[in-house]
Design a protein around this motif. Structure first.
Motif, PDB file in Angstrom:
ATOM      1  N   TRP A   1       0.826  -1.208   0.000  1.00 46.39           N
ATOM      2  CA  TRP A   1       0.000   0.000   0.000  1.00 46.39           C
ATOM      3  C   TRP A   1       0.858   1.254   0.000  1.00 46.39           C
ATOM      4  O   TRP A   1       0.471   2.283  -0.570  1.00 46.39           O
ATOM      5  N   ASP A   2       2.024   1.209   0.641  1.00 46.33           N
ATOM      6  CA  ASP A   2       2.949   2.347   0.596  1.00 46.33           C
ATOM      7  C   ASP A   2       3.370   2.626  -0.840  1.00 46.33           C
ATOM      8  O   ASP A   2       3.489   3.781  -1.262  1.00 46.33           O
ATOM      9  N   ARG A   3       3.579   1.581  -1.612  1.00 43.50           N
ATOM     10  CA  ARG A   3       4.013   1.746  -3.003  1.00 43.50           C
ATOM     11  C   ARG A   3       2.880   2.260  -3.874  1.00 43.50           C
ATOM     12  O   ARG A   3       3.110   2.975  -4.858  1.00 43.50           O
ATOM     13  N   VAL A   4       1.648   1.906  -3.522  1.00 41.29           N
ATOM     14  CA  VAL A   4       0.499   2.487  -4.233  1.00 41.29           C
ATOM     15  C   VAL A   4       0.457   3.994  -3.985  1.00 41.29           C
ATOM     16  O   VAL A   4       0.206   4.789  -4.903  1.00 41.29           O
ATOM     17  N   ALA A   5       0.735   4.403  -2.751  1.00 41.29           N
ATOM     18  CA  ALA A   5       0.770   5.828  -2.424  1.00 41.29           C
ATOM     19  C   ALA A   5       1.864   6.546  -3.210  1.00 41.29           C
ATOM     20  O   ALA A   5       1.665   7.670  -3.690  1.00 41.29           O
ATOM     21  N   ILE A   6       3.021   5.909  -3.361  1.00 39.30           N
ATOM     22  CA  ILE A   6       4.096   6.489  -4.166  1.00 39.30           C
ATOM     23  C   ILE A   6       3.644   6.622  -5.620  1.00 39.30           C
ATOM     24  O   ILE A   6       3.865   7.639  -6.267  1.00 39.30           O
TER      25      ILE A   6
ATOM     26  N   HIS B   1       7.767   1.433  -8.860  1.00 36.11           N
ATOM     27  CA  HIS B   1       6.657   1.625  -7.924  1.00 36.11           C
ATOM     28  C   HIS B   1       5.311   1.819  -8.623  1.00 36.11           C
ATOM     29  O   HIS B   1       4.337   2.247  -7.978  1.00 36.11           O
ATOM     30  N   SER B   2       5.232   1.566  -9.903  1.00 35.41           N
ATOM     31  CA  SER B   2       3.928   1.576 -10.571  1.00 35.41           C
ATOM     32  C   SER B   2       3.207   0.265 -10.244  1.00 35.41           C
ATOM     33  O   SER B   2       3.792  -0.648  -9.663  1.00 35.41           O
ATOM     34  N   TYR B   3       1.931   0.183 -10.589  1.00 34.50           N
ATOM     35  CA  TYR B   3       1.225  -1.083 -10.377  1.00 34.50           C
ATOM     36  C   TYR B   3       0.313  -1.387 -11.570  1.00 34.50           C
ATOM     37  O   TYR B   3      -0.122  -0.494 -12.290  1.00 34.50           O
ATOM     38  N   TYR B   4       0.057  -2.672 -11.773  1.00 31.17           N
ATOM     39  CA  TYR B   4      -0.713  -3.161 -12.924  1.00 31.17           C
ATOM     40  C   TYR B   4      -1.686  -4.190 -12.387  1.00 31.17           C
ATOM     41  O   TYR B   4      -1.277  -5.221 -11.852  1.00 31.17           O
ATOM     42  N   SER B   5      -2.981  -3.924 -12.502  1.00 35.30           N
ATOM     43  CA  SER B   5      -3.950  -4.780 -11.829  1.00 35.30           C
ATOM     44  C   SER B   5      -5.294  -4.758 -12.532  1.00 35.30           C
ATOM     45  O   SER B   5      -5.642  -3.786 -13.207  1.00 35.30           O
ATOM     46  N   VAL B   6      -6.047  -5.813 -12.330  1.00 32.15           N
ATOM     47  CA  VAL B   6      -7.378  -5.896 -12.917  1.00 32.15           C
ATOM     48  C   VAL B   6      -8.354  -4.943 -12.233  1.00 32.15           C
ATOM     49  O   VAL B   6      -9.404  -4.606 -12.779  1.00 32.15           O
ATOM     50  N   ILE B   7      -7.989  -4.482 -11.031  1.00 33.10           N
ATOM     51  CA  ILE B   7      -8.866  -3.591 -10.271  1.00 33.10           C
ATOM     52  C   ILE B   7      -8.017  -2.837  -9.258  1.00 33.10           C
ATOM     53  O   ILE B   7      -6.937  -3.292  -8.879  1.00 33.10           O
ATOM     54  N   SER B   8      -8.499  -1.692  -8.815  1.00 31.65           N
ATOM     55  CA  SER B   8      -7.777  -0.940  -7.791  1.00 31.65           C
ATOM     56  C   SER B   8      -7.893  -1.664  -6.448  1.00 31.65           C
ATOM     57  O   SER B   8      -8.833  -2.442  -6.225  1.00 31.65           O
ATOM     58  N   PRO B   9      -6.955  -1.427  -5.525  1.00 29.08           N
ATOM     59  CA  PRO B   9      -7.065  -2.057  -4.202  1.00 29.08           C
ATOM     60  C   PRO B   9      -8.371  -1.717  -3.491  1.00 29.08           C
ATOM     61  O   PRO B   9      -8.977  -2.578  -2.842  1.00 29.08           O
ATOM     62  N   GLU B  10      -8.818  -0.449  -3.617  1.00 22.94           N
ATOM     63  CA  GLU B  10     -10.077  -0.052  -2.966  1.00 22.94           C
ATOM     64  C   GLU B  10     -11.259  -0.818  -3.559  1.00 22.94           C
ATOM     65  O   GLU B  10     -12.152  -1.272  -2.833  1.00 22.94           O
ATOM     66  N   GLY B  11     -11.265  -0.953  -4.895  1.00 23.18           N
ATOM     67  CA  GLY B  11     -12.347  -1.684  -5.546  1.00 23.18           C
ATOM     68  C   GLY B  11     -12.356  -3.146  -5.153  1.00 23.18           C
ATOM     69  O   GLY B  11     -13.418  -3.734  -4.898  1.00 23.18           O
ATOM     70  N   CYS B  12     -11.165  -3.738  -5.086  1.00 31.54           N
ATOM     71  CA  CYS B  12     -11.049  -5.140  -4.684  1.00 31.54           C
ATOM     72  C   CYS B  12     -11.556  -5.339  -3.263  1.00 31.54           C
ATOM     73  O   CYS B  12     -12.314  -6.279  -2.983  1.00 31.54           O
ATOM     74  N   ALA B  13     -11.150  -4.450  -2.341  1.00 32.60           N
ATOM     75  CA  ALA B  13     -11.577  -4.560  -0.948  1.00 32.60           C
ATOM     76  C   ALA B  13     -13.091  -4.418  -0.820  1.00 32.60           C
ATOM     77  O   ALA B  13     -13.727  -5.115  -0.027  1.00 32.60           O
TER      78      ALA B  13
ATOM     79  N   ALA C   1     -13.930  -0.884   1.926  1.00 30.53           N
ATOM     80  CA  ALA C   1     -12.846  -0.224   1.193  1.00 30.53           C
ATOM     81  C   ALA C   1     -11.655   0.085   2.091  1.00 30.53           C
ATOM     82  O   ALA C   1     -10.549   0.327   1.601  1.00 30.53           O
ATOM     83  N   GLY C   2     -11.870   0.042   3.418  1.00 29.50           N
ATOM     84  CA  GLY C   2     -10.790   0.299   4.346  1.00 29.50           C
ATOM     85  C   GLY C   2      -9.735  -0.790   4.358  1.00 29.50           C
ATOM     86  O   GLY C   2      -8.644  -0.594   4.907  1.00 29.50           O
ATOM     87  N   LYS C   3     -10.047  -1.936   3.773  1.00 27.57           N
ATOM     88  CA  LYS C   3      -9.074  -3.030   3.714  1.00 27.57           C
ATOM     89  C   LYS C   3      -8.217  -2.939   2.453  1.00 27.57           C
ATOM     90  O   LYS C   3      -7.767  -3.941   1.916  1.00 27.57           O
ATOM     91  N   ASN C   4      -8.015  -1.697   1.997  1.00 27.93           N
ATOM     92  CA  ASN C   4      -7.244  -1.512   0.766  1.00 27.93           C
ATOM     93  C   ASN C   4      -5.814  -2.007   0.896  1.00 27.93           C
ATOM     94  O   ASN C   4      -5.237  -2.492  -0.078  1.00 27.93           O
ATOM     95  N   SER C   5      -5.224  -1.922   2.087  1.00 32.62           N
ATOM     96  CA  SER C   5      -3.855  -2.390   2.282  1.00 32.62           C
ATOM     97  C   SER C   5      -3.767  -3.901   2.109  1.00 32.62           C
ATOM     98  O   SER C   5      -2.841  -4.418   1.462  1.00 32.62           O
ATOM     99  N   THR C   6      -4.744  -4.603   2.662  1.00 30.13           N
ATOM    100  CA  THR C   6      -4.784  -6.058   2.508  1.00 30.13           C
ATOM    101  C   THR C   6      -4.962  -6.438   1.049  1.00 30.13           C
ATOM    102  O   THR C   6      -4.306  -7.353   0.536  1.00 30.13           O
TER     103      THR C   6
ATOM    104  N   LYS D   1      -0.975  -8.867  -5.803  1.00 31.09           N
ATOM    105  CA  LYS D   1       0.317  -9.157  -6.455  1.00 31.09           C
ATOM    106  C   LYS D   1       0.476  -8.303  -7.713  1.00 31.09           C
ATOM    107  O   LYS D   1       0.720  -8.809  -8.804  1.00 31.09           O
ATOM    108  N   MET D   2       0.374  -7.004  -7.550  1.00 28.85           N
ATOM    109  CA  MET D   2       0.279  -6.116  -8.711  1.00 28.85           C
ATOM    110  C   MET D   2       1.534  -5.292  -8.959  1.00 28.85           C
ATOM    111  O   MET D   2       1.550  -4.453  -9.853  1.00 28.85           O
ATOM    112  N   HIS D   3       2.590  -5.549  -8.168  1.00 26.61           N
ATOM    113  CA  HIS D   3       3.821  -4.798  -8.382  1.00 26.61           C
ATOM    114  C   HIS D   3       4.809  -5.598  -9.228  1.00 26.61           C
ATOM    115  O   HIS D   3       4.643  -6.785  -9.466  1.00 26.61           O
ATOM    116  N   VAL D   4       5.848  -4.920  -9.651  1.00 29.96           N
ATOM    117  CA  VAL D   4       6.688  -5.451 -10.720  1.00 29.96           C
ATOM    118  C   VAL D   4       7.358  -6.766 -10.357  1.00 29.96           C
ATOM    119  O   VAL D   4       7.512  -7.643 -11.224  1.00 29.96           O
TER     120      VAL D   4
END
Length: 322
Positions: free
Chosen positions: A58-63, A219-231, A238-243, A249-252
């Motif tokens: 989640w820190d890398r998503v913030a970056i 630190h970019s990410y590639y995913s079928v959905i955003s962490p918030e959407g997935c949570a 949506a608060g479980k965005n970090s989990t 598994k969306m980082h390089v």
């Protein structure tokens, strides 16, 4: 240090500001020796390495979402010469979330296409926060066809939270436009370099993401959905965005293992927003190296390799019990 401070950067900023204050005080009243100040700076560097080596997903998503992170227009301005922007899809209108045009990089001509989010409130609204409409994908495809006609390689820069999900986009055929791009890009008879420079969400990113080689910033990410959407879907929270960010598994590092992307493009310690010039240089090196490898490949082999690259994606394991 940027004016927009991320949570994991606060401790570093505090130490950095303390050292700066001591240096200022030392000018009028020398209390600290040069050796002592150097020791403090070494400790600051050790702190930086410690913090950035323990970043969570989640820190890398913030970056990746940092407001000062370089966007498509920044890369175009710093990497290319003689950029000539092309507008419109010749069907409905111009989509400001997609920037496309002809450019040169060290004398080599390219068609550059990227998703642009904007820098401030006014530009973000103008760019629709980097969420393309169908006309954006049609504009991108029009430019790619033009590139193929004149034997120009294509560079696409991915940075979007997703294609625009509104009613107007659906009325004009959002799903069809993305699907058409997937089909046409898979058989476009010219080399395509894809670079993930920020967010790469869902079909909105994939709609300009089919290519011969895919590079991805650290630190970019590639995913079928955003962490918030997935949570929101999996846990109704949506608060479980970090989990979710960790589970996706969306980082390089993960995507290299899964053979979704081909190469990591390094960022400076802490992210691209802290040293954009280093990132521009690394992306430029990636482009030049990949173009050198692709330019001599016969088109029929290029298209077959591109097909096989995407055909083998989607690994899974099954457990059969009796």
């Amino acid at each position: 240090m940027s004016s927009a401070i991320l949570p994991h950067e606060k401790q570093i900023l505090e130490v950095q500001q303390t050292i700066q204050q001591l240096k200022e005080q030392n000018k009028n009243n020398p209390v600290w020796t040069q050796e002592e100040l150097l020791k403090m700076e070494k400790k600051l560097e050790q702190l930086r390495k410690s913090v950035y080596s323990q970043l969570k997903a989640w820190d890398r998503v913030a970056i990746c979402r940092h407001p000062q992170r370089p966007h498509t227009l920044d890369y175009i301005q710093n990497l290319t010469e003689d950029f000539v922007e092309l507008f419109g899809d010749r069907t409905f209108q111009d989509d400001h979330a997609i920037v496309a045009g002809l450019a040169k990089i060290d004398g080599q001509k390219f068609m550059v296409i990227g998703q642009e989010k904007g820098k401030d409130t006014e530009s973000r609204i103008y760019r629709n926060f980097g969420m393309p409409h169908p006309e954006g994908y049609r504009k991108a495809l029009r430019c790619m066809r033009l590139a193929a006609k004149f034997d120009l390689p294509v560079i696409t820069l991915l940075d979007t939270p997703g294609a625009y999900p509104g009613l107007s986009a659906e009325e004009r055929g959002q799903g069809w436009a993305i699907a058409q791009n997937l089909l046409e890009m898979s058989r476009l008879p010219t080399p395509i370099l894809v670079i993930l420079i920020g967010e790469g969400c869902s079909g909105g990113a994939l709609g300009v993401g089919v290519g011969d080689v895919i590079g991805m910033l650290e630190h970019s990410y590639y995913s079928v959905i955003s962490p918030e959407g997935c949570a929101s879907i999996l846990w109704k929270d949506a608060g479980k965005n970090s989990t979710a960010a960790s589970a996706l598994k969306m980082h390089v590092e993960d995507l290299l293992k899964l053979e979704i992307v081909d190469q990591m493009i390094a960022e400076p310690l802490g992210g691209a927003h802290l040293d954009p010039q280093t990132v521009y240089a690394n992306v430029k090196t990636f482009i030049k190296d990949q173009w050198a490898a692709l330019k001599s490949v016969p088109i029929e082999h290029l298209l077959e390799n591109r097909y096989q690259k995407f055909r083998k994606m989607g690994k899974f394991e099954s457990l059969i019990t009796t």
